[in-house]
Enzyme design. Structure first.
Site, PDB file in Angstrom:
ATOM      1  N   ASN A  37     -10.474  -4.433  -0.783  1.00 24.83           N
ATOM      2  CA  ASN A  37     -10.479  -3.369  -1.785  1.00 24.83           C
ATOM      3  C   ASN A  37      -9.580  -3.707  -2.971  1.00 24.83           C
ATOM      4  OD1 ASN A  37     -12.280  -1.315  -1.011  1.00 24.83           O
ATOM      5  ND2 ASN A  37     -10.912  -0.716   0.665  1.00 24.83           N
ATOM      6  N   HIS A  87     -16.751   3.463  -4.068  1.00 22.12           N
ATOM      7  CA  HIS A  87     -15.963   4.689  -3.886  1.00 22.12           C
ATOM      8  C   HIS A  87     -16.294   5.724  -4.963  1.00 22.12           C
ATOM      9  CE1 HIS A  87     -12.695   2.688  -1.158  1.00 22.12           C
ATOM     10  NE2 HIS A  87     -13.921   2.523  -0.720  1.00 22.12           N
ATOM     11  N   CYS A 111     -18.839  -2.285   1.202  1.00 19.96           N
ATOM     12  CA  CYS A 111     -18.035  -1.101   1.478  1.00 19.96           C
ATOM     13  C   CYS A 111     -18.632  -0.387   2.685  1.00 19.96           C
ATOM     14  CB  CYS A 111     -18.031  -0.176   0.265  1.00 19.96           C
ATOM     15  SG  CYS A 111     -16.980   1.277   0.483  1.00 19.96           S
ATOM     16  N   ARG A 140       0.833  -1.204   0.000  1.00 17.80           N
ATOM     17  CA  ARG A 140       0.000   0.000   0.000  1.00 17.80           C
ATOM     18  C   ARG A 140       0.869   1.257   0.000  1.00 17.80           C
ATOM     19  NH1 ARG A 140      -4.837   1.807   4.246  1.00 17.80           N
ATOM     20  NH2 ARG A 140      -4.984   3.942   3.489  1.00 17.80           N
ATOM     21  N   TYR A 143     -14.969  10.013  -1.204  1.00 20.91           N
ATOM     22  CA  TYR A 143     -13.959   9.752  -2.237  1.00 20.91           C
ATOM     23  C   TYR A 143     -14.123  10.650  -3.464  1.00 20.91           C
ATOM     24  CZ  TYR A 143     -12.125   5.699   0.212  1.00 20.91           C
ATOM     25  OH  TYR A 143     -11.521   4.892   1.142  1.00 20.91           O
TER      26      TYR A 143
END
Length: 439
Positions: free
Chosen positions: A149, A200, A170, A95, A253
């Site tokens: 995700n 998102h 989500c 990440r 988002y």
């Protein structure tokens, strides 16, 4: 044997105590006989720590739910009724690269949007599809409840490349409903939002309080400066006149798309002051696991809500409970569109309010999305479709195409440069791209 068997892959996640709490809370309706927590050998310490806490929580609650820990996915999956996936391929180190590398090129570095979202999908989708293959053999009638995700992209991949029944989850819609309730000063149970869009990239089309439409009131409060965000997304506020013109509720988002330059500046500033979000989360996780190790702890610690994904697990428990008990309540989830959103292909994954039945979620038709947001949603869906095919095929050119058509990437040249650097950085987790010559 009576009772339900649930398998959680990625069982050593810091979110697992929330999952345990949710199952305990619903045990009278959802009699789980066995809950298997499965992880990879590299996650042994975390799995054993979380597993021990889970057993203490179950013991305190006095429910006859057996917690089993395993590093053998196939052993765990046999005969499962529900499988939940909460995996992070490459762990938080991957990440950090997803967030850091794009910033070198002046592009948003975020784990589920733009280049980071693409590469998280490229790493995650093959692993999820391998899990689906095992499920097809060992528990073909089980439901796959995915909250790894990028959840929308993963759902798209499973719908197109597997026979397994799947739903993507989500926490953003839950967070939005709770945020709206706070704005109105009421209990969240009194608020209902009609959600539609993509993971998102979801909008609240209509907001209701006790069944009465209050969309305009909520938008007025939001445009006046009320917060509606998440732990992992800075709240920069919204331009009042923009929100009045949009006339629907954006999700946190959307800041990456409607406030790109400001969000990029904020990321660069955060990088200098605090490091990447991944580094912040690593510190949070370290604190959480120190708490989990306490042999006296037998509840979910409140500090868990500081993670950006708080309420994911509770959403999973609610969804499983509603499928198992045919509750026919309404929940926003990621499913096959089937015509619910007219401007998205029927066979594509969307995030939309659904009636949850024993046969799975039934999307509620919303017709066309408003013209002002339709194009952006369609562009992101095109990105997701191409990204899924790149993940499955390992096609280098498809990866560049996906990167280029993402609205957060400014040019094909920059797209290629980012793809090349990120492919090399994540080489260990992208074997599909290195079985052939990269040109």
């Amino acid at each position: 044997m009576a009772g339900i068997k649930i398998v959680t892959i990625g069982g050593g996640s810091s979110y697992t105590p929330e999952l345990i709490e949710g199952f305990i809370k619903r045990y009278d309706e959802l009699p789980i006989r066995e809950l298997w927590l499965v992880d990879i050998p590299e996650g042994k310490e975390k799995l054993e720590t979380v597993g021990a806490l889970a057993k203490r929580m179950v013991k305190k609650a006095r429910v006859p739910m057996e917690i089993k820990l395993s590093y053998n996915r196939r052993e765990a999956l046999r005969g499962a009724d529900f499988v939940t996936t909460q995996i992070r391929v490459g762990l938080l180190e991957a990440r950090a690269k997803d967030e850091l590398i794009p910033l070198k090129y002046g592009v948003i570095g975020q784990e589920t949007n733009g280049p980071g979202g693409l590469f998280k999908g490229l790493r995650t989708i093959p692993v999820i599809l391998d899990i689906c293959k095992d499920m097809e053999e060992l528990c073909p009638n089980a439901w796959l409840i995915n909250f790894s995700n990028p959840a929308g992209m993963v759902t798209e991949a499973v719908l197109r490349h597997s026979k397994i029944k799947t739903v993507g989850l989500c926490n953003v819609p839950i967070g939005m409903r709770m945020g709206v309730a706070e704005m109105l000063g009421v209990e969240a149970s009194r608020v209902h939002i009609d959600f539609a869009g993509l993971n998102h990239m979801v909008y609240g089309l209509n907001v209701y309080l006790d069944g009465e439409a209050v969309t305009d009131k909520v938008l007025d409060i939001l445009s006046a400066g009320a917060e509606l965000t998440m732990k992992n997304i800075v709240d920069l506020g919204w331009e009042k006149d923009f929100i009045k013109a949009l006339r629907i509720l954006p999700c946190p988002y959307h800041r990456y798309y409607y406030q790109t330059s400001k969000m990029l500046e904020e990321e660069q500033k955060e990088l200098t002051e605090k490091g990447t979000r991944a580094q912040v989360v690593q510190a949070l996780e370290k604190e959480l696991f120190e708490l989990y190790k306490n042999p006296e702890l037998d509840i979910k610690p409140p500090q868990l809500e500081e993670r950006g994904g708080a309420y994911y697990s509770d959403a999973a428990c609610s969804l499983i409970n509603s499928i198992y008990n045919d509750k026919r309540d309404i929940q926003p989830v990621n499913v096959r569109n089937n015509g619910a959103i007219a401007s998205i292909p029927a066979d594509s994954a969307v995030e939309v309010s659904c009636v949850i039945t024993k046969d799975g979620p039934k999307p509620i038709s919303v017709g066309d999305l408003p013209v002002a947001v339709r194009g952006l949603v369609q562009q992101i869906k095109s990105f997701e479709r191409v990204a899924v095919e790149a993940a499955v095929s390992g096609d280098y050119h498809q990866a560049i195409l996906a990167m280029t058509i993402n609205p957060l990437v400014p040019s094909d040249t920059i797209a290629k440069q980012i793809v090349d650097e990120m492919l090399e950085a994540h080489k260990d987790y992208l074997p599909q791209f290195f079985e052939k010559t990269v040109i």
